[in-house]
Design an enzyme around this catalytic site. Structure first.
Site, PDB file in Angstrom:
ATOM      1  N   GLU A 197     -32.624  -1.302  -9.104  1.00 57.83           N
ATOM      2  CA  GLU A 197     -32.822   0.103  -8.731  1.00 57.83           C
ATOM      3  C   GLU A 197     -31.884   1.007  -9.536  1.00 57.83           C
ATOM      4  OE1 GLU A 197     -34.801   0.577  -4.723  1.00 57.83           O
ATOM      5  OE2 GLU A 197     -32.684   0.458  -4.301  1.00 57.83           O
TER       6      GLU A 197
ATOM      7  N   HIS B  82     -27.422  -2.060  -1.355  1.00 56.50           N
ATOM      8  CA  HIS B  82     -28.193  -0.904  -1.822  1.00 56.50           C
ATOM      9  C   HIS B  82     -27.236   0.110  -2.454  1.00 56.50           C
ATOM     10  CE1 HIS B  82     -30.566   2.769  -1.722  1.00 56.50           C
ATOM     11  NE2 HIS B  82     -31.629   1.990  -1.693  1.00 56.50           N
TER      12      HIS B  82
HETATM   13  P1  PGA Z   1     -37.039   5.916  -3.362  1.00 57.39           P
HETATM   14  O1  PGA Z   1     -35.946   4.922  -2.795  1.00 57.39           O
HETATM   15  O2  PGA Z   1     -38.337   5.164  -3.455  1.00 57.39           O
HETATM   16  O3  PGA Z   1     -37.084   7.047  -2.407  1.00 57.39           O
HETATM   17  O4  PGA Z   1     -36.563   6.328  -4.729  1.00 57.39           O
HETATM   18  C1  PGA Z   1     -35.899   3.591  -3.196  1.00 57.39           C
HETATM   19  C2  PGA Z   1     -34.762   2.884  -2.517  1.00 57.39           C
HETATM   20  O5  PGA Z   1     -33.703   3.476  -2.340  1.00 57.39           O
HETATM   21  O6  PGA Z   1     -34.873   1.722  -2.121  1.00 57.39           O
END
Ligand code: PGA
Length: 254
Positions: free
Chosen positions: A160, A88
């Site tokens: 992401e 992540h």
């Molecule tokens: P968020 O986080 O939906 O709060 O932007 C997503 C993540 O970090 O997996």
């Protein structure tokens, strides 16, 4: 064959009590949902979860041993986890986790049979430009280094963009769509997936789920699932409210 969509809740280091974790999990009732609670609440959530599945937010790349403070992937499986998130952006930036570390974790966890959610994302502010080669190159490098020497079974990619994570500013859907197809192309190269060279990339099925994450909520979930075409979502903030998360899961068309 189309991949079944999946919606993953990443609670991060939130929900401070067992009761809060149980209450939030009890509101989720969807077979396509995966809840990733803080480690200390995995047991409690496993007892309350209805149709969804259980995952963890991280694991170590050794199965057991003298690694104070680390979490064994075997122990996670024994607690009922079927999924684990690795790499992540918060782990990469705050805990200096490298793609080499991520690669080792993927190898250990997939060998054991866990489904591994491998996070990748841009290095800097998303420019909202489909032709942003610098960011695309960075994502490609993260994918190549993280997935080196792995096989595609049990791999799930979570795209992401760092600027969208926890910011309330998701990237435009058209950029998401472009990135989705870009990641597909990179995966085809990494895993030498045979495709008809004439085939339009948007219709090619690589059989590796590619999810979107970054400020997803009940208002924009459908756009990323169906307009951009992602195979699912990784949801942070909006997953802390069980009802809100359940609404997002309900966006999956059956
Ligand atoms: P968020 O986080 O939906 O709060 O932007 C997503 C993540 O970090 O997996």
């Amino acid at each position: 064959m189309a991949i079944n969509k999946i919606i993953i809740a990443n609670w991060k280091m939130n929900l401070d009590t067992k009761e809060e974790a149980e209450k939030t999990a009890s509101l989720v009732d969807n077979e396509d949902a995966v809840i990733c609670p803080p480690f200390v609440f995995i047991d409690a959530v496993s007892r309350i979860i209805k149709k969804g599945k259980l995952g963890a937010q991280n694991c170590f790349y050794q199965e057991k041993g003298a690694f104070t403070g680390e979490i064994s992937p075997i122990a996670l499986m024994n607690m009922g986890c079927e999924y684990v998130i690795v790499g992540h952006s918060e782990r990469r930036s705050i805990f200096q986790e490298t793609s080499e570390d991520v690669n080792k974790k993927i190898k250990t966890a997939t060998k054991l049979g866990l489904k591994v959610v491998v996070c990748v994302g841009e290095m800097k502010e998303c420019t909202c430009d489909e032709n942003d080669d610098e960011n695309a190159e960075y994502i490609k490098k993260q994918l190549e280094e993280s997935l080196q020497g792995t096989s595609p079974e049990n791999i799930i990619i979570a795209y992401e963009p760092v600027s969208a994570v926890g910011s309330g500013c998701p990237i435009p859907v058209y950029v998401g769509k472009d990135r989705f197809n870009f990641i597909k192309r990179v995966l085809i190269d990494i895993y030498q997936i045979k495709i008809d060279t004439e085939e339009d990339i948007t219709t090619v099925d690589v059989n590796i789920p590619i999810l979107y994450g970054g400020s997803v909520n009940r208002e924009n979930a459908t756009d990323y699932l169906y307009e951009a075409g992602f195979d699912g979502l990784l949801v942070g903030g909006a997953s802390l409210d069980g009802e809100h998360f359940q609404d997002i899961c309900n966006k999956i068309k059956k």
